[in-house]
Design a protein around this motif. Structure first.
Motif, PDB file in Angstrom:
ATOM      1  N   TYR A 120      -5.047   6.134   0.655  1.00  0.00           N
ATOM      2  CA  TYR A 120      -4.115   5.684  -0.387  1.00  0.00           C
ATOM      3  C   TYR A 120      -4.838   5.555  -1.710  1.00  0.00           C
ATOM      4  O   TYR A 120      -5.165   4.468  -2.176  1.00  0.00           O
ATOM      5  N   VAL A 121      -5.065   6.709  -2.333  1.00  0.00           N
ATOM      6  CA  VAL A 121      -5.717   6.752  -3.640  1.00  0.00           C
ATOM      7  C   VAL A 121      -4.926   5.950  -4.672  1.00  0.00           C
ATOM      8  O   VAL A 121      -5.501   5.261  -5.523  1.00  0.00           O
ATOM      9  N   HIS A 122      -3.604   6.036  -4.588  1.00  0.00           N
ATOM     10  CA  HIS A 122      -2.756   5.312  -5.542  1.00  0.00           C
ATOM     11  C   HIS A 122      -2.958   3.799  -5.437  1.00  0.00           C
ATOM     12  O   HIS A 122      -2.995   3.100  -6.452  1.00  0.00           O
ATOM     13  N   TYR A 123      -3.099   3.304  -4.207  1.00  0.00           N
ATOM     14  CA  TYR A 123      -3.333   1.873  -3.991  1.00  0.00           C
ATOM     15  C   TYR A 123      -4.692   1.480  -4.566  1.00  0.00           C
ATOM     16  O   TYR A 123      -4.816   0.453  -5.246  1.00  0.00           O
ATOM     17  N   ALA A 124      -5.715   2.297  -4.298  1.00  0.00           N
ATOM     18  CA  ALA A 124      -7.044   2.017  -4.836  1.00  0.00           C
ATOM     19  C   ALA A 124      -7.006   1.955  -6.357  1.00  0.00           C
ATOM     20  O   ALA A 124      -7.621   1.080  -6.979  1.00  0.00           O
ATOM     21  N   ALA A 125      -6.274   2.873  -6.965  1.00  0.00           N
ATOM     22  CA  ALA A 125      -6.161   2.884  -8.425  1.00  0.00           C
ATOM     23  C   ALA A 125      -5.473   1.620  -8.934  1.00  0.00           C
ATOM     24  O   ALA A 125      -5.849   1.065  -9.974  1.00  0.00           O
ATOM     25  N   SER A 126      -4.478   1.147  -8.205  1.00  0.00           N
ATOM     26  CA  SER A 126      -3.792  -0.082  -8.629  1.00  0.00           C
ATOM     27  C   SER A 126      -4.743  -1.271  -8.577  1.00  0.00           C
ATOM     28  O   SER A 126      -4.695  -2.159  -9.430  1.00  0.00           O
ATOM     29  N   LYS A 127      -5.619  -1.295  -7.580  1.00  0.00           N
ATOM     30  CA  LYS A 127      -6.561  -2.409  -7.469  1.00  0.00           C
ATOM     31  C   LYS A 127      -7.680  -2.317  -8.497  1.00  0.00           C
ATOM     32  O   LYS A 127      -8.216  -3.341  -8.948  1.00  0.00           O
ATOM     33  N   ALA A 128      -8.044  -1.102  -8.883  1.00  0.00           N
ATOM     34  CA  ALA A 128      -8.994  -0.963  -9.985  1.00  0.00           C
ATOM     35  C   ALA A 128      -8.393  -1.525 -11.264  1.00  0.00           C
ATOM     36  O   ALA A 128      -9.078  -2.175 -12.071  1.00  0.00           O
ATOM     37  N   THR A 173       0.804  -1.217   0.000  1.00  0.00           N
ATOM     38  CA  THR A 173       0.000   0.000   0.000  1.00  0.00           C
ATOM     39  C   THR A 173       0.841   1.272   0.000  1.00  0.00           C
ATOM     40  O   THR A 173       0.406   2.298  -0.505  1.00  0.00           O
ATOM     41  N   GLY A 174       2.029   1.217   0.576  1.00  0.00           N
ATOM     42  CA  GLY A 174       2.727   2.453   0.908  1.00  0.00           C
ATOM     43  C   GLY A 174       2.080   3.043   2.152  1.00  0.00           C
ATOM     44  O   GLY A 174       1.057   2.545   2.641  1.00  0.00           O
ATOM     45  N   ARG A 175       2.661   4.112   2.675  1.00  0.00           N
ATOM     46  CA  ARG A 175       2.150   4.699   3.906  1.00  0.00           C
ATOM     47  C   ARG A 175       0.868   5.483   3.640  1.00  0.00           C
ATOM     48  O   ARG A 175       0.684   6.080   2.585  1.00  0.00           O
ATOM     49  N   ILE A 176      -0.025   5.458   4.601  1.00  0.00           N
ATOM     50  CA  ILE A 176      -1.273   6.203   4.483  1.00  0.00           C
ATOM     51  C   ILE A 176      -0.981   7.699   4.420  1.00  0.00           C
ATOM     52  O   ILE A 176      -0.266   8.239   5.259  1.00  0.00           O
ATOM     53  N   ALA A 177      -1.538   8.346   3.409  1.00  0.00           N
ATOM     54  CA  ALA A 177      -1.345   9.787   3.229  1.00  0.00           C
ATOM     55  C   ALA A 177      -2.296  10.256   2.136  1.00  0.00           C
ATOM     56  O   ALA A 177      -2.820   9.448   1.363  1.00  0.00           O
ATOM     57  N   SER A 178      -2.531  11.556   2.064  1.00  0.00           N
ATOM     58  CA  SER A 178      -3.289  12.108   0.949  1.00  0.00           C
ATOM     59  C   SER A 178      -2.481  11.908  -0.327  1.00  0.00           C
ATOM     60  O   SER A 178      -1.257  11.707  -0.294  1.00  0.00           O
ATOM     61  N   PHE A 179      -3.154  11.992  -1.460  1.00  0.00           N
ATOM     62  CA  PHE A 179      -2.464  11.773  -2.733  1.00  0.00           C
ATOM     63  C   PHE A 179      -1.320  12.764  -2.923  1.00  0.00           C
ATOM     64  O   PHE A 179      -0.219  12.385  -3.327  1.00  0.00           O
ATOM     65  N   MET A 180      -1.565  14.039  -2.627  1.00  0.00           N
ATOM     66  CA  MET A 180      -0.537  15.052  -2.861  1.00  0.00           C
ATOM     67  C   MET A 180       0.644  14.930  -1.906  1.00  0.00           C
ATOM     68  O   MET A 180       1.717  15.470  -2.167  1.00  0.00           O
ATOM     69  N   ASP A 181       0.458  14.210  -0.804  1.00  0.00           N
ATOM     70  CA  ASP A 181       1.543  14.000   0.153  1.00  0.00           C
ATOM     71  C   ASP A 181       2.235  12.658  -0.038  1.00  0.00           C
ATOM     72  O   ASP A 181       3.125  12.300   0.732  1.00  0.00           O
ATOM     73  N   THR A 182       1.826  11.921  -1.045  1.00  0.00           N
ATOM     74  CA  THR A 182       2.422  10.608  -1.310  1.00  0.00           C
ATOM     75  C   THR A 182       3.586  10.749  -2.278  1.00  0.00           C
ATOM     76  O   THR A 182       3.450  11.354  -3.341  1.00  0.00           O
ATOM     77  N   ASP A 183       4.707  10.181  -1.901  1.00  0.00           N
ATOM     78  CA  ASP A 183       5.918  10.279  -2.707  1.00  0.00           C
ATOM     79  C   ASP A 183       5.720   9.545  -4.041  1.00  0.00           C
ATOM     80  O   ASP A 183       5.212   8.419  -4.067  1.00  0.00           O
ATOM     81  N   PRO A 184       6.120  10.155  -5.158  1.00  0.00           N
ATOM     82  CA  PRO A 184       5.983   9.485  -6.454  1.00  0.00           C
ATOM     83  C   PRO A 184       6.661   8.124  -6.514  1.00  0.00           C
ATOM     84  O   PRO A 184       6.176   7.209  -7.191  1.00  0.00           O
ATOM     85  N   ALA A 185       7.767   7.982  -5.800  1.00  0.00           N
ATOM     86  CA  ALA A 185       8.450   6.681  -5.791  1.00  0.00           C
ATOM     87  C   ALA A 185       7.579   5.610  -5.153  1.00  0.00           C
ATOM     88  O   ALA A 185       7.610   4.445  -5.563  1.00  0.00           O
ATOM     89  N   THR A 186       6.791   5.994  -4.147  1.00  0.00           N
ATOM     90  CA  THR A 186       5.867   5.046  -3.519  1.00  0.00           C
ATOM     91  C   THR A 186       4.794   4.617  -4.506  1.00  0.00           C
ATOM     92  O   THR A 186       4.447   3.430  -4.602  1.00  0.00           O
ATOM     93  N   ILE A 187       4.246   5.576  -5.232  1.00  0.00           N
ATOM     94  CA  ILE A 187       3.219   5.265  -6.221  1.00  0.00           C
ATOM     95  C   ILE A 187       3.759   4.276  -7.256  1.00  0.00           C
ATOM     96  O   ILE A 187       3.107   3.283  -7.595  1.00  0.00           O
ATOM     97  N   GLU A 188       4.957   4.535  -7.741  1.00  0.00           N
ATOM     98  CA  GLU A 188       5.555   3.648  -8.738  1.00  0.00           C
ATOM     99  C   GLU A 188       5.802   2.255  -8.167  1.00  0.00           C
ATOM    100  O   GLU A 188       5.564   1.244  -8.840  1.00  0.00           O
ATOM    101  N   ALA A 189       6.258   2.185  -6.919  1.00  0.00           N
ATOM    102  CA  ALA A 189       6.507   0.885  -6.294  1.00  0.00           C
ATOM    103  C   ALA A 189       5.223   0.089  -6.143  1.00  0.00           C
ATOM    104  O   ALA A 189       5.204  -1.137  -6.364  1.00  0.00           O
TER     105      ALA A 189
END
Length: 246
Positions: A152-160, A91-107
């Motif tokens: 974790y919007v990025h995680y939700a998007a990955s699961k979609a 998932t990466g760490r819980i945070a708003s989308f704008m506070d989430t590191d791009p490297a986390t999103i990519e991982a």
């Protein structure tokens, strides 16, 4: 032909529950893990103590060469895989989308989406080579439909993406008799919340769940094992929501 299943991310949590139930159901189980060797080896020891057959294999599913090694070792030591459960996810760490590191999103996308695709490609190659009508079950999340804002919007998007891939691949493989299904758990009592930096999340979210509690990993595993079984022989392209009413 012997039943052989690869369960990715199987050292603990939902993956471990799936591995235990698969072994109890007569599968030889390849217990894939990324870094927690102790947990994976303990699970394998427990399965063997109960008369099952299992093997722990380290591999990062985000790396295609390691996936190839995972499948090769499974086939060499347990036999050709007849089923795959794509459970590995972060998932990466819980945070708003704008506070989430791009490297986390990519991982997250490398593991949750690319890794799942690498494993699915390897599984289908194995199914075709040995002439079996194999089954793939992908672990999604209820987050795919809620979006998980402020978490974790990025995680939700990955699961979609996982759910869309499940549907598309299922329709592509159906003429060959290969089934592809998904399970979308809701909040489940595993260590993923602590890893994401919010160990108290289970207590916080439970009141919002219609059933008033989080799932046990074994409950999610039951849904996965049903989809793997002949009882679900006419089910493909479906993601089963297992979320206590969410």
């Amino acid at each position: 032909m012997s039943k052989v299943v690869i369960v990715t991310g199987a050292g603990r949590g939902i993956g471990a529950a799936i591995a235990r139930q698969a072994a109890a159901g007569g599968y030889a189980v390849a217990v894939n893990y990324h870094s927690d060797e102790a947990s994976a080896q303990a699970l394998v020891a427990a399965i063997r103590a109960n008369g099952g057959q299992a093997l722990a294999i380290q591999a990062d599913v985000a790396v295609q060469a390691e996936v190839a090694r995972l499948f090769a070792r499974t086939e060499a030591e347990l036999g050709p895989p007849t089923a795959l459960v794509n459970n590995a996810g972060i998932t990466g760490r819980i945070a708003s989308f704008m506070d989430t590191d791009p490297a986390t999103i990519e991982a997250v996308f490398r593991t949750n989406v690319h890794g799942l695709m690498h494993c699915s490609r390897a599984a289908i190659g194995a199914f075709r080579r040995i002439g079996t009508r194999g089954v793939i079950v992908n672990l999604s999340s209820v987050a795919a439909s809620t979006g998980s804002p402020r978490e974790y919007v990025h995680y939700a998007a990955s699961k979609a993406a996982v759910e869309t891939f499940t549907l598309g691949l299922a329709r592509e493989m159906a003429p060959e008799g290969i089934r592809v299904c998904g399970v979308a758990p809701g909040s489940t009592l595993t260590g993923i919340h602590a890893a994401a930096g919010e160990p108290e999340r289970p207590q916080r979210v439970a009141p919002a769940i219609p059933m008033g509690r989080l799932a046990e990993p074994e409950e999610i595993a039951e849904a996965v094992l049903w989809l793997l079984s002949p009882a679900a022989s006419y089910v493909t392209g479906t993601t089963l929501r297992c979320a206590g009413g969410m």
